[in-house]
Design a protein around this motif. Structure first.
Motif, short mmCIF file in Angstrom:
data_model
loop_
_atom_site.label_atom_id
_atom_site.label_comp_id
_atom_site.label_asym_id
_atom_site.label_seq_id
_atom_site.Cartn_x
_atom_site.Cartn_y
_atom_site.Cartn_z
N ALA A 101 11.12 -28.91 -6.69
CA ALA A 101 10.59 -30.57 -5.50
C ALA A 101 9.80 -31.21 -6.40
O ALA A 101 10.34 -32.88 -6.27
N GLY A 102 9.03 -30.94 -7.19
CA GLY A 102 7.80 -31.95 -7.67
C GLY A 102 8.89 -32.64 -8.57
O GLY A 102 7.77 -33.82 -9.30
N GLU A 103 9.99 -32.35 -9.18
CA GLU A 103 10.55 -32.68 -10.54
C GLU A 103 11.95 -33.98 -9.73
O GLU A 103 12.40 -34.93 -10.53
N LEU A 104 12.27 -34.60 -8.22
CA LEU A 104 12.54 -35.27 -8.06
C LEU A 104 12.30 -36.39 -8.40
O LEU A 104 13.44 -36.89 -9.14
N LYS A 105 11.32 -37.60 -9.16
CA LYS A 105 11.34 -38.56 -8.92
C LYS A 105 11.55 -38.83 -10.40
O LYS A 105 11.81 -39.37 -10.96
N HIS A 106 11.87 -37.53 -11.64
CA HIS A 106 11.76 -37.08 -12.55
C HIS A 106 13.52 -36.95 -13.23
O HIS A 106 13.59 -36.57 -13.95
N GLY A 107 14.74 -38.27 -12.50
CA GLY A 107 15.84 -38.18 -12.68
C GLY A 107 16.82 -37.95 -11.24
O GLY A 107 17.60 -38.42 -10.75
N PRO A 108 16.61 -36.65 -10.48
CA PRO A 108 17.53 -36.34 -9.87
C PRO A 108 17.15 -36.78 -8.63
O PRO A 108 18.84 -37.09 -7.70
N ILE A 109 16.69 -37.64 -8.48
CA ILE A 109 16.45 -38.73 -6.73
C ILE A 109 18.02 -39.60 -7.43
O ILE A 109 17.62 -40.01 -6.00
N ALA A 110 17.87 -39.84 -8.13
CA ALA A 110 18.88 -40.94 -8.03
C ALA A 110 20.59 -40.94 -7.59
O ALA A 110 21.24 -41.50 -7.66
N LEU A 111 20.54 -39.53 -7.93
CA LEU A 111 21.63 -39.14 -7.41
C LEU A 111 21.85 -38.61 -6.17
O LEU A 111 22.94 -38.76 -4.88
N LEU A 112 21.21 -38.88 -4.83
CA LEU A 112 20.85 -39.02 -3.85
C LEU A 112 21.92 -40.57 -3.26
O LEU A 112 20.92 -41.31 -3.46
N GLU A 113 22.02 -39.83 -2.44
CA GLU A 113 22.89 -40.97 -1.59
C GLU A 113 23.16 -40.65 -0.28
O GLU A 113 23.29 -39.08 0.14
N ASN A 114 23.30 -42.00 0.61
CA ASN A 114 23.50 -41.76 2.15
C ASN A 114 24.39 -40.07 2.49
O ASN A 114 25.22 -40.32 1.79
#
Length: 169
Positions: free
Chosen positions: A93-106
């Motif tokens: 969860a702490g690594e979301l900001k480092h790339g994976p969050i870009a994959l999240l969409e509505n």
């Protein structure tokens, strides 16, 4: 397998003098309650089915967790892939900001494991980030949290930190 591993660790710890007899007794007592605690999880069956019926068409599912919960997220993601052939990934969860969050969409489903008391606030902060991006959230927890923040919260019974993965899986 998890129970056998835990019992083996307790035995090794006893032989090396790491664990007291009382600690081992308490741990074995906790293991003996697992069948009853596991049965209580089926009380959530209808809520889980409703959540699944609303989100089964998603092409991707993400699992997140911190600490021990990350290992559980990895296992859960693997099982989902094996059973459903749906794309699934797990992230710390702490690594979301480092790339994976870009994959999240509505509409993406994010399943969060939240059982480590010291990491609750940080984990909730990460879950709020995925909500902001439009993700649907399912949280598996044994902690006291504001359930209204998430789409579905599955409460698991309280237990010690080493036995908790058996219930949260």
């Amino acid at each position: 397998q998890l129970m056998l591993t835990y019992i083996t660790i307790l035995d090794i710890g006893r032989k090396r003098g790491i664990y007291s007899d009382k600690y081992i007794h308490d741990a074995i007592s906790e293991l003996s309650t697992l069948e009853k605690k596991n049965s209580s999880l089926f009380l959530n069956k209808e809520n889980v089915q409703q959540f699944a019926s609303r989100h089964y068409g998603h092409e991707s599912v993400f699992f997140i967790g911190r600490g021990l919960d990350y290992a559980i997220a990895q296992e859960a993601s693997l099982k989902l892939k094996e059973i459903s052939y749906i794309h699934s990934e797990s992230y710390a969860a702490g690594e979301l900001k480092h790339g994976p969050i870009a994959l999240l969409e509505n509409g993406i489903t994010v399943i969060s494991i939240l059982t480590v008391p010291d990491l609750v606030k940080k984990s909730i902060s990460n879950i709020q980030e995925v909500i902001t991006r439009g993700a649907k959230t399912l949280v598996v927890t044994n902690q006291e949290i504001d359930k209204n923040m998430f789409d579905l919260v599955i409460d698991i019974p309280e237990t010690n930190e080493f036995v908790s993965p058996i219930l949260s899986v």
